[in-house]
Design a protein around this motif. Structure first.
Motif, short mmCIF file in Angstrom:
data_model
loop_
_atom_site.label_atom_id
_atom_site.label_comp_id
_atom_site.label_asym_id
_atom_site.label_seq_id
_atom_site.Cartn_x
_atom_site.Cartn_y
_atom_site.Cartn_z
N ALA A 359 0.82 -0.99 -0.15
CA ALA A 359 -0.07 0.18 -0.02
C ALA A 359 0.90 0.86 0.29
CB ALA A 359 -0.99 -0.20 0.91
N PHE A 360 0.67 2.20 -1.10
CA PHE A 360 1.74 3.62 -1.04
C PHE A 360 3.12 3.08 -0.97
CE2 PHE A 360 -2.60 4.47 2.07
CZ PHE A 360 -2.98 5.29 0.70
N GLY A 361 3.33 2.15 -1.88
CA GLY A 361 4.33 1.09 -2.18
C GLY A 361 4.84 1.02 -0.68
N VAL A 362 4.61 0.31 0.01
CA VAL A 362 5.53 0.15 1.18
C VAL A 362 4.97 -1.19 1.36
CG1 VAL A 362 5.50 0.12 3.64
CG2 VAL A 362 5.59 2.10 2.53
N SER A 363 5.76 -2.38 1.51
CA SER A 363 5.25 -3.62 1.48
C SER A 363 5.86 -4.23 2.58
CB SER A 363 5.43 -4.48 0.12
OG SER A 363 7.26 -4.47 -0.18
N ASN A 364 7.26 -3.50 2.87
CA ASN A 364 7.88 -4.27 4.25
C ASN A 364 7.65 -3.38 5.40
OD1 ASN A 364 9.44 -5.45 5.46
ND2 ASN A 364 11.29 -5.25 4.60
N PHE A 365 6.75 -3.43 6.89
CA PHE A 365 5.97 -2.64 7.12
C PHE A 365 6.50 -3.21 8.82
CE2 PHE A 365 3.57 -0.05 10.15
CZ PHE A 365 3.95 1.32 9.82
N ASN A 366 7.62 -2.94 9.35
CA ASN A 366 7.21 -3.49 10.87
C ASN A 366 5.67 -3.11 11.76
OD1 ASN A 366 8.11 -4.15 13.29
ND2 ASN A 366 10.14 -2.78 13.35
N SER A 367 6.01 -4.43 12.12
CA SER A 367 4.41 -4.93 13.01
C SER A 367 4.88 -3.65 14.28
CB SER A 367 3.83 -5.58 12.95
OG SER A 367 4.93 -6.69 14.17
N ALA A 368 5.78 -3.79 15.01
CA ALA A 368 6.09 -2.69 15.61
C ALA A 368 5.49 -1.45 16.36
CB ALA A 368 7.00 -3.11 16.38
N PHE A 369 5.57 -0.89 14.77
CA PHE A 369 5.66 0.67 14.92
C PHE A 369 3.87 0.60 14.11
CE2 PHE A 369 9.91 0.66 13.29
CZ PHE A 369 10.42 0.78 15.11
N LEU A 370 3.34 -0.07 13.92
CA LEU A 370 2.07 0.32 13.85
C LEU A 370 1.63 1.63 14.98
CD1 LEU A 370 0.71 -3.00 13.24
CD2 LEU A 370 0.60 -1.20 11.55
N ASN A 371 0.60 2.11 14.75
CA ASN A 371 0.11 3.67 15.28
C ASN A 371 -1.71 3.55 15.46
OD1 ASN A 371 0.38 5.74 17.13
ND2 ASN A 371 1.07 7.19 15.42
N GLU A 372 -2.40 3.59 15.92
CA GLU A 372 -3.74 3.43 16.24
C GLU A 372 -4.20 3.71 17.91
OE1 GLU A 372 -4.23 -1.10 13.20
OE2 GLU A 372 -4.24 -0.92 15.65
N HIS A 373 -4.88 4.50 17.56
CA HIS A 373 -5.74 5.12 18.76
C HIS A 373 -7.14 5.32 18.32
CE1 HIS A 373 -1.35 7.26 17.91
NE2 HIS A 373 -1.51 7.49 19.41
N GLN A 374 -7.25 5.32 19.69
CA GLN A 374 -8.85 5.30 20.91
C GLN A 374 -8.82 6.18 21.01
OE1 GLN A 374 -11.61 2.02 19.66
NE2 GLN A 374 -11.97 2.65 21.65
N ASN A 375 -10.09 7.24 21.54
CA ASN A 375 -10.09 8.00 21.57
C ASN A 375 -11.88 7.70 22.66
OD1 ASN A 375 -8.03 9.31 21.31
ND2 ASN A 375 -8.95 10.64 20.48
N GLU A 376 -12.53 8.22 23.98
CA GLU A 376 -13.75 8.02 24.43
C GLU A 376 -13.93 8.84 24.91
OE1 GLU A 376 -13.89 3.92 26.29
OE2 GLU A 376 -13.00 3.05 24.53
#
Length: 592
Positions: A359-376
């Motif tokens: 996706a967007f030219g990226v095929s090798n992504f380190n899963s330790a650097f994922l950045n997901e958030h949730q606000n409640e």
């Protein structure tokens, strides 16, 4: 030869001796009347020379002169009559006078105050104590209004919460795990399990039902406000509807209105720091209590890895609570309850995952650097009016609740690993009225009846970024690196209405029959209604042992904000068979 001269000498000597004897006899009573006798022997009085011409009789006044000089004067002496003279013209006896003893001078002691009167009556209560007693009477009447007849009730007091390892810093969901039949398999699932039922718990504060909101990871209530917790399960009476797996009734603290408070800071492992404060007092007829808490740590959600520290799992949470109660008169009071919570969660990562897409030219992504958030964000307000008149107790309340949830994905990482990146926003605003009445009809029967009505406005939006498939007919063929977005939105105003009538019949002091009928109606994405009979028999042969037997039919509508439909046409390829966009709704109609 004894001549006339010697006879004259002898006669003078005898006269002198008789005079001395008379003088000694007259002086003896006077000396005995002295009021202060001396311990020392009196000194001998030298003999007085005889008078030149002896008198045949002594005058009484001649013997009183030495008596008056020797006897001290009395303050008030009563004269005694003189002794009568002897008629024979002989010697006259001296006058004897009795003198009253001199009274000692009385010295008055200083007047001391009388000792305090000891009374067994308790001291008069202060105005704050009077208000506290009035509120306790209202609390007792409120418990009678929403009495859980026939249900199984487990209670945890505030003292039991303080005895937990974390005390008041324990989150509410961890306190609920102390009840039997309550489990939690995963914090990410969002709710607890009560008797193996998921997300079907009703929350009440002081008998007032809180409407469903948009909840997930955070807890909107803080344990610091809890006076006692009661979890009701089993065959619930007719007054409890909608969420019936368990009813969590929270009574706010009633012993915190003494114009005092506390500030505390708690910390521990995983970077945990949680300062908090609380303050309560009484002003006139009004009791108030406010509290606040901030929580921050590095373990907001459970760790998906076996390591001690999770990756990207930081959370910060703020909570506030306010309680104000005013006694309007001896039979009524007005209460306000309000709370707010704001929470931010990082979604923890699991390092070492294998990418599946480009996706967007990226095929090798380190899963330790994922950045997901949730606000409640959650906020609720309750205004309740309670009245007690003779044999009738009732409470009518207005409530509202605003909830908001926003999940923000990793735009690139989610596409690489999952093939979809969804930005989800949910919002719910609820207004409602609830009324409950208890009418004691004699000793054996108590009728309870009431209703609840609420309107909810919900909004759900989903902006999903997806990757197209190479061959729509073959989903396993792979995807093309050409992401595009799909916007799906749904809003709805729904209504919920419920009413009930039940009778608590005390057959004996140990046997109680509770029978009732409840009717519920919903107008949401799906319209439905149900008539639910409830009956239970409770036998308490002696203290500590209770037997329950009951039947209850329950109506459990879905949460409107979660039951929003998904437009399947937005994600259906043009060449695929037509798919209905109507969602599948689940309405729980159970007999138990």
């Amino acid at each position: 030869m004894i001549g006339p001269r010697s006879s004259r000498v002898r006669r003078c000597f005898f006269l002198s001796a008789s005079s001395l004897a008379l003088l000694a006899a007259s002086s003896a009573p006077i000396l005995a009347q002295n009021d202060k006798p001396s311990l020392a022997p009196p000194a001998a009085t030298p003999p007085q020379p005889p008078a030149a011409s002896p008198a045949p009789a002594a005058s009484p006044t001649t013997t009183e002169a030495p008596q008056q000089s020797a006897t001290p004067a009395a303050p008030q002496q009563t004269p005694t009559p003189a002794a009568p003279r002897q008629a024979g013209g002989g010697n006259v006896l001296p006058e004897t006078r009795v003198v009253a003893p001199v009274a000692p001078v009385e010295r008055r002691r200083p007047r001391t105050p009388p000792p305090p009167v000891v009374s067994n009556e308790p001291p008069a209560p202060t105005p704050a104590q009077v208000v506290a007693q009035e509120n306790q009477a209202f609390d007792t009447a409120r418990r009678n209004i929403v009495a859980p007849i026939g249900a199984t009730s487990y209670q945890v007091s505030h003292q039991a919460i303080e005895a937990l390892p974390q005390g008041n810093n324990t989150t509410l969901d961890k306190v609920l795990l102390q009840f039997p039949g309550v489990t939690q398999d995963s914090a990410a699932s969002g709710e607890l399990h009560v008797r193996n039922e998921h997300a079907n718990i009703q929350y009440r504060i002081n008998g007032i039902m809180l409407p469903d909101g948009v909840g997930a990871f955070g807890q909107i209530l803080d344990t610091g406000i809890v006076g006692s917790l009661a979890l009701l399960t089993g065959a619930l009476p007719a007054q409890f509807g909608l969420r019936t797996a368990g009813v969590l009734d929270i009574e706010t603290k009633m012993d915190a209105f003494n114009n005092s408070g506390s500030v505390s800071v708690y910390g521990g492992s995983h970077g945990t720091i949680t300062p908090s404060f609380e303050w309560g007092g009484t002003v006139g007829q009004t009791q108030y209590f406010v509290s606040g808490r901030f929580l921050q740590n590095n373990l907001g959600i459970e760790n998906p890895t076996p390591s001690n520290e999770a990756v990207h799992d930081r959370t910060s949470q703020e909570k506030g609570f306010a309680y104000v109660s005013t006694v309007l008169d001896p039979t009524s009071r007005l209460t306000y309850i309000g709370g707010v919570s704001n929470s931010t969660f990082q979604i923890p990562n699991n390092p070492g995952q294998t990418p599946n897409n480009t996706a967007f030219g990226v095929s090798n992504f380190n899963s330790a650097f994922l950045n997901e958030h949730q606000n409640e964000f959650n906020q609720f307000n309750v205004v309740a009016y309670q009245k007690s008149a003779e044999d009738i107790d009732y409470q009518i309340s207005y409530f509202n609740r605003y909830s908001q949830l926003h999940f923000m994905p990793d735009p690139v990482g989610d596409l690489v690993f999952n093939g979809v990146s969804s930005d989800v926003y949910r919002q719910s605003y609820v207004n409602g009225i609830q009324e409950d009445t208890a009418w004691r009809v004699g000793f054996a029967h108590t009728l309870r009846f009431g209703f609840s009505m609420s309107a909810e406005r919900s909004l759900v939006t989903n902006i999903s970024t997806v990757l197209p498939l190479v061959d729509p007919a073959d989903p396993g063929a792979g995807t093309i690196d050409a992401p595009f977005s799909i916007f799906d939105s749904s809003s709805k105003t729904g209504w919920l209405f419920g009413t009930y009538l039940q009778d608590e019949w005390k057959i004996t002091n140990n046997l109680t029959l509770n029978a009732g009928l409840r009717f519920d109606q919903m107008y949401q994405y799906v319209d439905a209604n149900q008539l639910s009979p409830r009956v239970s028999l409770t036998w308490k042969p002696y203290d500590g042992t209770t037997f329950h037997a009951g039947y209850a039919r329950n109506f459990t509508p879905p949460q409107q904000v979660i039951a929003a439909p998904t437009n399947l046409a937005l994600v259906t390829p043009p060449t695929a068979p037509a798919a209905a966009s109507v969602p599948t709704h689940i309405i729980d109609l159970r007999d138990g």
